[in-house]
Each structure stands twice: as C-alpha cells, then as structure tokens.
Scaffold this active site. Sequence first.
Site, PDB file in Angstrom:
ATOM      1  CE  LYS A 124      35.091  -2.820   6.000  1.00  0.00           C
ATOM      2  NZ  LYS A 124      35.730  -3.410   4.826  1.00  0.00           N
ATOM      3  CG  ASN A 125      36.022  -0.050   2.750  1.00  0.00           C
ATOM      4  OD1 ASN A 125      36.421  -1.016   3.407  1.00  0.00           O
ATOM      5  ND2 ASN A 125      34.935  -0.087   1.991  1.00  0.00           N
ATOM      6  CB  CYS A 171      34.846 -12.322  -1.884  1.00  0.00           C
ATOM      7  SG  CYS A 171      33.478 -11.437  -2.545  1.00  0.00           S
ATOM      8  NE  ARG A 216      35.060  -7.718  -4.066  1.00  0.00           N
ATOM      9  CZ  ARG A 216      35.147  -7.199  -2.851  1.00  0.00           C
ATOM     10  NH1 ARG A 216      34.899  -7.932  -1.792  1.00  0.00           N
ATOM     11  NH2 ARG A 216      35.476  -5.936  -2.689  1.00  0.00           N
ATOM     12  CG  ASP A 270      30.356  -1.557   0.432  1.00  0.00           C
ATOM     13  OD1 ASP A 270      30.304  -2.608  -0.231  1.00  0.00           O
ATOM     14  OD2 ASP A 270      31.439  -1.009   0.738  1.00  0.00           O
ATOM     15  NE  ARG A 299      35.780  -8.711   6.571  1.00  0.00           N
ATOM     16  CZ  ARG A 299      35.623  -8.640   5.261  1.00  0.00           C
ATOM     17  NH1 ARG A 299      34.827  -9.492   4.666  1.00  0.00           N
ATOM     18  NH2 ARG A 299      36.246  -7.734   4.550  1.00  0.00           N
TER      19      ARG A 299
HETATM   20  C1  UD1 Z   1      35.941  -1.429  -2.554  1.00  0.00           C
HETATM   21  C2  UD1 Z   1      35.428  -1.551  -1.148  1.00  0.00           C
HETATM   22  C3  UD1 Z   1      34.156  -2.399  -1.108  1.00  0.00           C
HETATM   23  C4  UD1 Z   1      33.132  -1.868  -2.093  1.00  0.00           C
HETATM   24  C5  UD1 Z   1      33.733  -1.662  -3.480  1.00  0.00           C
HETATM   25  C6  UD1 Z   1      32.796  -0.973  -4.454  1.00  0.00           C
HETATM   26  C7  UD1 Z   1      37.483  -1.432   0.144  1.00  0.00           C
HETATM   27  C8  UD1 Z   1      38.454  -2.139   1.020  1.00  0.00           C
HETATM   28  N1  UD1 Z   1      36.467  -2.165  -0.327  1.00  0.00           N
HETATM   29  O1  UD1 Z   1      36.279  -2.744  -2.995  1.00  0.00           O
HETATM   30  O2  UD1 Z   1      33.647  -2.374   0.220  1.00  0.00           O
HETATM   31  O3  UD1 Z   1      32.058  -2.764  -2.187  1.00  0.00           O
HETATM   32  O4  UD1 Z   1      34.931  -0.860  -3.388  1.00  0.00           O
HETATM   33  O5  UD1 Z   1      32.486   0.286  -3.981  1.00  0.00           O
HETATM   34  O6  UD1 Z   1      37.592  -0.251  -0.095  1.00  0.00           O
HETATM   35  N2  UD1 Z   1      37.052  -4.759 -10.915  1.00  0.00           N
HETATM   36  C9  UD1 Z   1      37.614  -5.385 -12.020  1.00  0.00           C
HETATM   37  N3  UD1 Z   1      38.967  -5.588 -12.013  1.00  0.00           N
HETATM   38  C10 UD1 Z   1      39.772  -5.195 -10.971  1.00  0.00           C
HETATM   39  C11 UD1 Z   1      39.186  -4.541  -9.873  1.00  0.00           C
HETATM   40  C12 UD1 Z   1      37.825  -4.351  -9.882  1.00  0.00           C
HETATM   41  O7  UD1 Z   1      36.923  -5.760 -12.966  1.00  0.00           O
HETATM   42  O8  UD1 Z   1      40.978  -5.401 -11.051  1.00  0.00           O
HETATM   43  C13 UD1 Z   1      35.592  -4.520 -10.903  1.00  0.00           C
HETATM   44  C14 UD1 Z   1      34.907  -5.286  -9.781  1.00  0.00           C
HETATM   45  O9  UD1 Z   1      34.595  -6.606 -10.151  1.00  0.00           O
HETATM   46  C15 UD1 Z   1      33.662  -4.433  -9.581  1.00  0.00           C
HETATM   47  C16 UD1 Z   1      34.155  -3.018  -9.872  1.00  0.00           C
HETATM   48  O10 UD1 Z   1      35.369  -3.174 -10.570  1.00  0.00           O
HETATM   49  O11 UD1 Z   1      32.668  -4.773 -10.502  1.00  0.00           O
HETATM   50  C17 UD1 Z   1      34.404  -2.173  -8.652  1.00  0.00           C
HETATM   51  O12 UD1 Z   1      35.216  -2.853  -7.740  1.00  0.00           O
HETATM   52  P1  UD1 Z   1      36.294  -2.103  -6.850  1.00  0.00           P
HETATM   53  O13 UD1 Z   1      35.944  -0.652  -6.794  1.00  0.00           O
HETATM   54  O14 UD1 Z   1      37.651  -2.466  -7.304  1.00  0.00           O
HETATM   55  O15 UD1 Z   1      36.072  -2.758  -5.426  1.00  0.00           O
HETATM   56  P2  UD1 Z   1      37.159  -2.946  -4.297  1.00  0.00           P
HETATM   57  O16 UD1 Z   1      38.180  -1.886  -4.365  1.00  0.00           O
HETATM   58  O17 UD1 Z   1      37.611  -4.378  -4.274  1.00  0.00           O
END
Ligand code: UD1
Length: 420
Positions: A22-23, A116, A121, A304, A396
């Site tokens: 999915k991701n 979320c 997030r 996850d 999902r």
């Molecule tokens: C992706 C995955 C999700 C998984 C996550 C962590 C997808 C669609 N989703 O989510 O299933 O749980 O990776 O492996 O691929 N952060 C910030 N600022 C930002 C972005 C992120 O501080 O602008 C922090 C987040 O709060 C978190 C960490 O970075 O603590 C990692 O998050 P991130 O890798 O960005 O998660 P997603 O890409 O949203």
Amino acid sequence: MDKFIIKGGYKLNGEVTISGAKNSALALMPAALLASGNYTFTNMPDLRDIKTMSSLLQDIGMMIKRKGHTLTLDTKGVSKYKAPYELVKKMRASIYVLGPLLSRYGYAKVSLPGGCAWGPRPVNLHIEGIQKLGAHVELEHGYIIAKAKRLRGTIINFDVSSVGATGNILMAAVLAKGTTIIENAAIEPEITALSEFLIKMGAKIDGIRTHRLEIEGVDELHTANEEMIPDRIEAGTYLVAGAITGGKIKIMKCNPEHLSTITEKLKEAGATLLIDSDIIELKAPKQIHPVDVTTSIYPGFPTDMQAQWIALMMLANGSSVVTDTIYYDRFKHVPELVRLGADIELNKNIAVIKGVKKLIGAKVMSTDLRASASLILAGLVAEGTTEVLRVYHIDRGYETIEKKLRSLGADIRRVSSKEF
Ligand code: UD1
C-alpha cells in the site's frame, strides 16, 4: 460500517499470498504526475486507501482504470493542481501530490492533513523542504499554497528521518534545476521503490538505500510501468497471526529482506522460520517467549507492526516492553486489548505487557488501521466470540483480510452494516 465476528481458538495452517505494498503504491501513483502519458502498475493492492488516492488523482484530471490488480493511469488530462480537504482528511498520504504538482506545474494547493487517530502528525519537513527548493509557500484557510517558476537544487538536511518528506522532496527535486542533496533521507523499502521508479522515468538519483540521496534535476521525465513491491506490514501481520494461533503458515510472494527485523524477533519469541527467496514459512512456538521491541526507522522494528507485536506479547509466558519512538501516542489499541483480558500498563510511549494464559472474546472498537489488525489477531485466539467494530479502518490496508484468514482456517466473517 461493517464489523467482523471472530470465533477464536483455531490454529492457522496453510499458505497466504501477500499483496502489493500500500505505502509504495501511494507514493508511485502521484509520481505519475511528473510526466504526461500512460502508465501501467501491476500487483496493485485493492484497498480503500488506493481508491482514495485514485479519487484524488482523478479529481486532478488523471484517468485511472483498474482491471484485477493492474491499474492504468493516463495523465494527459491533468489540469487542476489542488488536493481538497475532503480527500486529504481521509488519508494523509494525499500530501504526496505536493512535490510532483509543484515541480511539474509550478503550483500546488494541498490541504493541510491535520492530526490523525493517534495524535499529531506534522508536515513541517515537507513544507520546509519545498521552501528550500525555492518555492514560495503560504498557509491559507487550511491549505498549503506553493508556487515556483522552477525549483532549484539545494541541500536539505532533515532533522527527523521521514518517509513522506523524503518521498515528496524526491519527487520535487527530480525536475528542479541543478543538484539536490537530501541528508538523513529515509531508507524504507517504499522510498527505494520510489527512487527506482523515478529512475525508470528518466530521473538521476544517486545514493539509493543510503541516508544521503543526490538528485540531479532533469528538464523532462517520461512515463514508465512498475510492479509494486510486496507489502511488508501485511506479511508481518500474517506471520504474527501464525505465531499467536500456534499454527504453521507459509507467506508467499513476500520480500524476506524487508522483514528481517520482524523475523528475527519472531525467532526470539520461539517461532521456527524457514526463509526462501520470496517465501517465509513459520511454525509457531509451543510457548511464546517475551521479547521487547522498540520501534525505529528502517531497518529497525516498524511502528506499523507495534500494535500486532503487543497482541502477540499479551500471550507470552512473561513480561515484555514495547516502546514506540516514532509515534509516541500510537497506543489506542491498548484499552481495547485490555477489554479482551490483556494485562498492559501504558506509560507515555512505553507499554509493559504481562503475558496472560488466555483472552476472552468481547466487543472491541477499531480506531486505526494497525490497531484494527491487533484486535483481529487477539480475536483469533480469544475464547468465544470477538466482535471487531468499525472495520473500515482495516479495509484501508489489508486486502480481503477475512478471506485470507479463512483460507488459513480462521473462523471470521464480515457482517455488513445492513445486517445489524
Ligand atoms: C509513513 C507511512 C506510515 C508509517 C510511517 C513511519 C505511508 C503512506 N505511511 O508515514 O504507515 O507509520 O511512515 O514509518 O508511507 N515528522 C515530522 N515532520 C514531518 C514529517 C514527519 O516531525 O514533516 C515525524 C513524524 O511525526 C514521525 C516521524 O517524523 O515522528 C516519521 O514520520 P514519517 O516517516 O514522515 O511518516 P509518514 O511518511 O507520514
């Protein structure tokens, strides 16, 4: 809103085929915005999140058709550069259209995703990244409005390793003028798959699988086709299902390399694993040993899989500690698991789980995707009947989970909202 009714106590046995990730699909579909023409994606999972991304891209002007597990995308009609709140609020991954729209069309208006189910997030790294690439960004009425004639290569050093921000900045940088360096880039398999797809489209990217990506911007990209990689979280969930029910199962069409931390932890928990090129066979332990895990970025233990691991540890013969360092608040499943008889104490981002002899079925509520998976896993072993409500969360990210589990011998059925 459908629910699942599970009668616990059946050992799972047999083979289950893992769907496409999915991701990974959620990153590759918006990447198609980067060049005009036709794309064919195979091994596309049939999931609600993929439908949400399709709706968003169709709204932007793409033509998308599905035939079985093949998706064809035609991007020639793309004419609208906006991701509306109504679609983004359904799925945070919608933010992935920001980078490609901005770099290809010079304009993107994308709703801020907000929080979320399990807490805040942020998307600050996505925004700061495109600003560093030269975009002018305004936040207005809940929208990110980004403009740039042409993005310019730069050095971006993420203070947190983020999958989404790395993906978005990669998609922005491939068409920028000059070279972009991303330091502390994410190295999750979904980012590697995205980089390889972008290279197929004509992008120039060095440093794949490392935390330093170097992207030399090109003037134009072309379309390409891709097969989605296997879903490592779906695979990990079925491995835990085999282990928790005392069964023996074979996971087919997976990538064992992407699962190495999970399989190591399962071995520590006492399971026997046979690993082949794209098959993992798991024989459950007679008794589950307690094993601590701390989530971290790839190749560490994935956040996850945290909820599913807690489900397994609830039945271990001793105490274990599960810590989530990626999402501190991601524990909405804990009170629901306690309703089934689990003994879990939560202190901030640390769950202390004392193994119990048995769980007893009850009505429980899904709160998010992976939390739902943990409730189903617990229901598979709980005495009597467990009802898992609000299973739209599971739809999902797990393709036909009840069919796959039934083919392994579970007693699980979906009751549609019309029936209750
Ligand atoms: C992706 C995955 C999700 C998984 C996550 C962590 C997808 C669609 N989703 O989510 O299933 O749980 O990776 O492996 O691929 N952060 C910030 N600022 C930002 C972005 C992120 O501080 O602008 C922090 C987040 O709060 C978190 C960490 O970075 O603590 C990692 O998050 P991130 O890798 O960005 O998660 P997603 O890409 O949203």
